[in-house]
Design a protein around this motif. Structure first.
Motif, short mmCIF file in Angstrom:
data_model
loop_
_atom_site.label_atom_id
_atom_site.label_comp_id
_atom_site.label_asym_id
_atom_site.label_seq_id
_atom_site.Cartn_x
_atom_site.Cartn_y
_atom_site.Cartn_z
N SER A 1 -2.16 3.36 -8.21
CA SER A 1 -3.62 3.54 -8.60
C SER A 1 -3.86 5.03 -8.81
N ASN B 1 -8.90 -0.55 -10.10
CA ASN B 1 -9.30 1.07 -10.61
C ASN B 1 -9.54 1.01 -12.09
N LEU C 1 -12.39 13.85 -7.03
CA LEU C 1 -13.21 13.11 -5.90
C LEU C 1 -12.98 11.50 -5.92
N VAL C 2 -12.58 10.99 -7.05
CA VAL C 2 -12.21 9.52 -7.21
C VAL C 2 -11.00 9.42 -6.47
N ASN D 1 -2.33 5.97 -12.06
CA ASN D 1 -3.48 5.73 -13.41
C ASN D 1 -4.34 6.77 -13.50
N ARG E 1 -14.96 0.55 -11.19
CA ARG E 1 -15.25 1.36 -10.71
C ARG E 1 -16.88 1.80 -10.66
N ARG F 1 -11.73 9.58 -2.72
CA ARG F 1 -12.35 8.50 -2.29
C ARG F 1 -11.56 7.38 -1.91
N TYR F 2 -10.71 7.25 -3.06
CA TYR F 2 -9.73 5.84 -3.12
C TYR F 2 -8.76 6.05 -1.75
N PRO G 1 -6.94 -1.66 -2.72
CA PRO G 1 -7.05 -0.89 -3.93
C PRO G 1 -5.75 -0.97 -4.57
N VAL H 1 -8.44 3.66 1.40
CA VAL H 1 -7.24 2.81 1.71
C VAL H 1 -6.96 3.33 3.45
N LEU I 1 0.81 -1.16 -0.12
CA LEU I 1 -0.14 0.23 -0.08
C LEU I 1 0.90 1.23 0.02
N LEU J 1 -8.95 1.19 5.39
CA LEU J 1 -8.45 -0.16 5.50
C LEU J 1 -7.16 -0.34 6.37
N GLN K 1 -18.21 -0.27 -7.75
CA GLN K 1 -17.82 0.49 -6.59
C GLN K 1 -18.83 1.74 -6.46
N THR K 2 -19.09 2.43 -7.44
CA THR K 2 -20.04 3.62 -7.61
C THR K 2 -21.48 3.56 -7.84
N PRO L 1 -17.89 11.98 -10.43
CA PRO L 1 -18.80 12.54 -9.51
C PRO L 1 -19.87 13.32 -10.25
#
Lengths: 334, 694
Positions: free
Chosen positions: A99, B135, A136-137, A102, B140, A140-141, B129, A145, A16, A148, B143-144, B151
């Protein structure tokens, strides 16, 4: 620090944190300041506009206007997410994270004039535009994490391993969760309400007197009463099996009857019954060996919740949280 | 039946009746696992109520509707624990504000998640993740709950479920994993193994291997073949903890080919030498559609050859007759006054207007409905087809019911306050009422000696099972040649069950060899649902025996006969204002010995029993009343109340302009082909067959 040491002690989560660990000292300092400056608490404001947006989001997604409690829950979760997100940034969990990278490349391509440029260029472009702080993605990610990490990373107080003594202690402290059900072994004589109508109870009472006077044993009752589809003699059964055969009220009544004698009559879903309780096996706490894996799972699940709750509480104390809505406060049930 | 069998059955019966308990005799089923013997062993067998079809958050089409109950939670629910359900407005699994709790715990449950997409689900919803694929666009979406995840974009879980099923489930003659499984470093296959292991762990944790034998779980999954929305689904149930390395899904079989599933199960399970044993249970024949090759319906097509017929017989002892997506026993359209090869008016019960799973498919006129997609017709056709396949009747199905809940709530079949079947998809009230043809689903009941995997699996194999529409009546059904038909001779005999076994066969069997010129006789007995603390059992109305047969010209026929109770109603069985049944009307118990005096020994036949309860309010009636639209109002009043409820829902933003879900509250026996405000809950036993000896 607390997080850092926890993370370092948990190799399984290193993936992570490929980037994060490189910045260990810096982040340790930052998180120290963040948590230990009672005077300069960081501000966290959930403004009216944001609350309106939360309400609007719920409405848009569900076509139902949310209740205060629902808004409350959504606001509390928003605060938690925000705090976890900021903590993730403080720990630099976003740095060198594949992540996030990307996602930023993807965003970079969206805004780029030259979609065929190398990924690295898109990545830089996105960083330049500050998309890593506004998307926002990613937010949120990262809060996910962090959630977790908070739940899974062991602490000295809440480690990942469970000792035999802890298993035994948990079982001793929570015997109710693992009790074997009470079992009864009964024989019964049935008086059908369909056949005897209102006479069924009186008929049962008459036979009861006779059985007691003659001292009849359960095995001596063939042909008495009416035939019951499930028979007169039952194996060891727990409460739910008895309910299946006789209904809830009957099963409830059974609890108060003495064993070793004819008693009743008890009403069931079908009529009246004389009952002979041949044996009672009270609920027992099973031996640890029989339930060790269930106990271990229960402990680990409890620890995850405790770690997450403790972390959130600790982090919240570093913030001055303000919710700009009279009806909603910061701590909501989730 | 030969003498030896009679003696064994007789001994068995004696052992049970004297209450000698277990241990003295070897159980009549094979023991394939290590466990303690059961204290609740009963040689004459007990009815165990359970569920062979329930989905959890491991199924893509449950998770996407914000269901977060995993298999462990589903088993907890079956055992009586309350579990959370997503709020009407939940997205991404939060918040979980509703709760559900079963009225009465179940005895057994098989969690059957969609095996297609197991790997994808593991990566998207159960992985770290940083896992490659996490991803991806598909992840997604999951998940969403957004088809176009960003958004502010619309949340539309139904569309996401559709997108996800397109390649692995919906193709006409092939199947492939989600495209992201081909991305570098993404390993959907290993991920599938990991979720499959979790399913097995949950089943093991829930299974009571102690001598109390309080609960049985089965390792299981659903094989989800659905070519262009024709439902060919099967639930795959393993006998014990020895299973396959990875589930044989629609992708593994290269498309919607159940015969390939059986071949692969043969190889990877039965022939593996591991002690693996398995059976498959088809469901929703009513939605399997038809094709040029299989005009009578796709769930029960003419077998390709004798081998396929034999395989179907071997792997599929049972069929699911009812679940939340309607029933498949038989079909009668009351407005057209016509049935699908039947004149049985009780076949209006819980029908779907469509014949496929496609949400935008039209309703099907009664005379165009694929005939064999109703089980009763398949049972008849199976006997008619047998001569073509070396005497093998390919459709010799026993019967169970189940819920197909996608909430992780097995056996949640009570009509009052039904919370819907799939998370936010049909949460109360407006959304729920819009799917008015759905229902809470049914239960599977097995007659087994004890509550253990081997005992229950063996009962399923020999079809000593029945299905219910969700309630829990207890039903016995035996067939033979010499049962005493004198009134009360057998029904008044406390040993009637022992006699039933000793001189005949139980539900699911073939009649023993005919004796002289005797007609077949059937002992059928039922006790009403004993109820639960929160919901009393409804009295019984009557028992029917349904006979199907094939005449010498190959034509199939059926006949429905009332054999106990009464078909006449007094009208006071139910208070339609309060939905409170009259517990003094109807019967607590019914029993009868029926002789088929029209029996022709040259014609193959089957007989099954249908037990009907007194009328009760349907779930939709409770829900409509709760929303202020009483379906028992006059049509004009109901329409007015529905219009007001729709307007209110629109004003409250619950629905969009043009939607009028509460109009469904005014559907009733006079204006709809199938829907009823009150229903007669029922049980269907597995048939008993007669095969003439050539």
């Amino acid at each position: 620090m607390k997080f850092l040491t926890r993370l370092q002690k948990f190799p399984a989560l290193h993936f992570l944190l490929i980037g994060a660990l490189l910045f260990g000292i810096h982040q340790a300092h930052q998180s120290y300041v963040l948590r230990h400056s009672p005077v300069v608490k960081e501000e966290l404001v959930i403004g009216r506009a944001q609350i309106e947006q939360i309400k609007q989001d719920i409405f848009t997604q569900t076509a139902v206007r949310p209740s205060t409690a629902q808004v409350q829950a959504a606001v509390a979760k928003t605060i938690d997410d925000e705090i976890l997100y900021r903590q993730a940034l403080a720990l630099h969990l976003d740095r060198n994270n594949p992540s996030v990278r990307n996602r930023l490349i993807q965003l970079g391509k969206f805004v780029s004039q030259d979609p065929k440029a190398p990924d690295e260029a898109h990545y830089r472009k996105a960083l330049e535009l500050g998309l890593d702080r506004s998307d926002l993605v990613i937010k949120r990610y990262l809060s996910g994490v962090m959630r977790l990490v908070a739940a899974k990373v062991p602490t000295p107080q809440l480690p990942a391993t469970v000792t035999k003594q802890e298993l035994q202690d948990y079982l001793t402290r929570n015997p109710q969760a693992f009790l074997t059900p009470q079992q009864l072994k009964i024989s019964q004589i049935y008086f059908s309400r369909d056949k005897r109508k209102s006479q069924a109870e009186a008929d049962a009472k008459t036979l009861l007197k006779q059985l007691r006077a003659e001292g009849k044993k359960p095995e001596e009752i063939a042909d008495q009463g009416d035939p019951f589809l499930e028979g007169n003699h039952f194996p060891w059964l727990n409460e739910s099996s008895l309910q299946r055969s006789f209904g809830a009220a009957f099963t409830q009544h059974l609890q108060n009857l003495p064993a070793g004698t004819w008693t009743g009559p008890l009403p069931s879903s079908y009529g009246w019954h004389l009952v002979f309780i041949e044996g009672i096996r009270p609920p027992e706490v099973p031996a640890l060996e029989q339930v060790a894996s269930q106990v271990r799972n229960a402990i680990l699940k409890e620890r995850e919740q405790q770690r997450l709750a403790a972390t959130l509480q600790e982090l919240r104390s570093g913030y001055a949280i303000r919710v700009e809505d009279g009806e909603v406060h910061a701590n909501g049930p989730i | 039946m030969n003498t030896k069998t009679s003696i064994i059955l007789g001994l068995m019966a004696l052992a049970g009746f004297c209450g000698c308990g277990s241990g003295s005799l070897r159980p009549p089923f094979q023991i394939t696992e290590v466990r303690q013997p059961c204290d609740n062993y009963q040689a004459l067998r007990q009815p165990f109520f359970g569920e062979t079809h329930v989905h959890t958050s491991y199924s893509f089409d449950a998770y996407v509707f914000s269901n977060r109950n995993d298999p462990n939670t589903a088993y907890q629910f079956a055992k009586g624990q309350p579990v959370p359900l997503p709020d009407v407005f939940a997205v991404g699994g939060t918040p979980q504000t509703r709760t559900a709790q079963i009225n009465k715990p179940l005895d057994f449950t098989a969690v059957t998640d969609h095996s297609e997409l197991f790997g994808e689900m593991q990566i998207c919803t159960r992985s770290d993740p940083s896992t490659p694929g996490f991803n991806s666009l598909a992840c997604r979406q999951m998940q969403t709950e957004q088809p176009n995840p960003a958004p502010g974009n619309p949340v539309d879980p139904l569309t996401v479920a559709g997108l996800w099923s397109l390649l692995p489930i919906l193709l006409p003659d092939s199947a492939v994993p989600m495209p992201f499984c081909a991305d570098p470093n993404v390993d959907c296959k290993s991920a599938a193994v990991s979720i499959w292991q979790e399913e097995q762990n949950a089943a093991e944790a829930a299974y009571d291997r102690s001598s109390a034998c309080s609960f049985t779980s089965f390792v299981a999954y659903e094989y989800t073949a659905q070519p262009e929305y024709d439902n060919l689904h099967r639930n795959v149930i393993f006998r014990n903890a020895n299973t396959v390395a990875t589930p044989i899904s629609n992708v593994e079989t290269g498309g919607p080919f159940p015969p390939v599933l059986w071949d692969m199960l043969q190889k990877q399970c039965l022939d593996a030498g591991t002690g693996c044993d398995v059976l498959t249970i088809p469901h929703n024949a009513n939605l399997s559609g038809s094709s040029e090759a299989d005009p009578a319906g796709r769930m029960f097509p003419d077998p390709k050859d004798s081998r396929e017929a034999a395989n179907r017989r071997a792997f599929e002892p049972l069929v699911e007759i009812l679940q939340h997506k309607a029933g498949s026993e038989c079909r009668f359209d009351r407005l057209a006054n016509q049935g699908v090869q039947t004149v049985d008016e009780l076949c209006t019960f819980e029908q779907s207007p469509k014949d496929v799973l496609n949400p935008s498919a039209p309703s099907v006129p009664i005379d165009e409905f694929p005939t064999r997609n109703m089980l009763r017709n398949a049972l008849k056709d199976g006997m008619a087809l047998a001569p073509k396949f070396g005497g093998i009747n390919p459709f010799k199905y026993g019967i169970v019911g189940s819920t197909d809940s996608h909430n992780g709530t097995p056996g949640n079949t009570a009509e009052p306050n039904w919370p819907g079947h799939a998370g936010t998809d049909d949460a109360p009230y407006a959304r729920l009422i819009s799917g008015v043809n759905r229902n809470p689903g049914g239960l599977a009941v097995v007659w087994a000696e004890e509550n253990s995997r081997d005992a229950i699996f063996s009962a399923m194999r020999r079809k000593e099972t029945y299905g219910t529409s969700g309630t829990r009546p207890i039903v016995r059904f035996f067939g033979g040649w010499n049962y005493d038909v004198t009134p009360e001779a057998l029904c008044g005999n406390p040993n009637r069950v022992a006699v039933g076994y000793a001189s005949g066969v139980p539900m699911g069997s073939d009649l023993p060899k005919r004796k002289g010129n005797a007609n077949p006789r059937f002992l059928v007995a039922a006790l009403k649902d004993s109820g639960s603390p929160s919901l009393a059992g409804t009295p019984l109305q009557r028992i029917q025996i349904i006979k199907g047969w094939v005449d010498s010209s190959g034509q199939t026929h059926e006949k429905v006969m009332d054999v106990a109770g009464t078909s006449s109603t007094s009208g006071n069985e139910l208070n339609t204002d309060t939905c409170e049944p009259n517990y003094d009307a109807g019967f607590n118990e019914l029993c009868s010995v029926f002789e088929d005096t029209e029996f022709d020994p040259s014609q193959p036949a089957f007989y099954y029993a249908r037990v009907l309860e007194n009328p009760t309010c349907r779930w939709s009636t409770y829900a409509c009343k709760a929303a202020g639209v009483d379906p028992f109002l006059s049509e004009a009043q109901c329409t007015a109340k529905a219009a007001a409820a729709n307007a209110q829902a629109l004003a409250d933003g619950e629905i969009e302009a043009g939607d009028a879900p509460f109009d469904n509250c005014c559907l009733n026996e006079t204006n709809d082909s199938f829907l009823s405000r009150t229903i007669q809950e029922r049980a269907w036993t597995s048939p008993i067959w007669y095969e003439p000896k050539s």
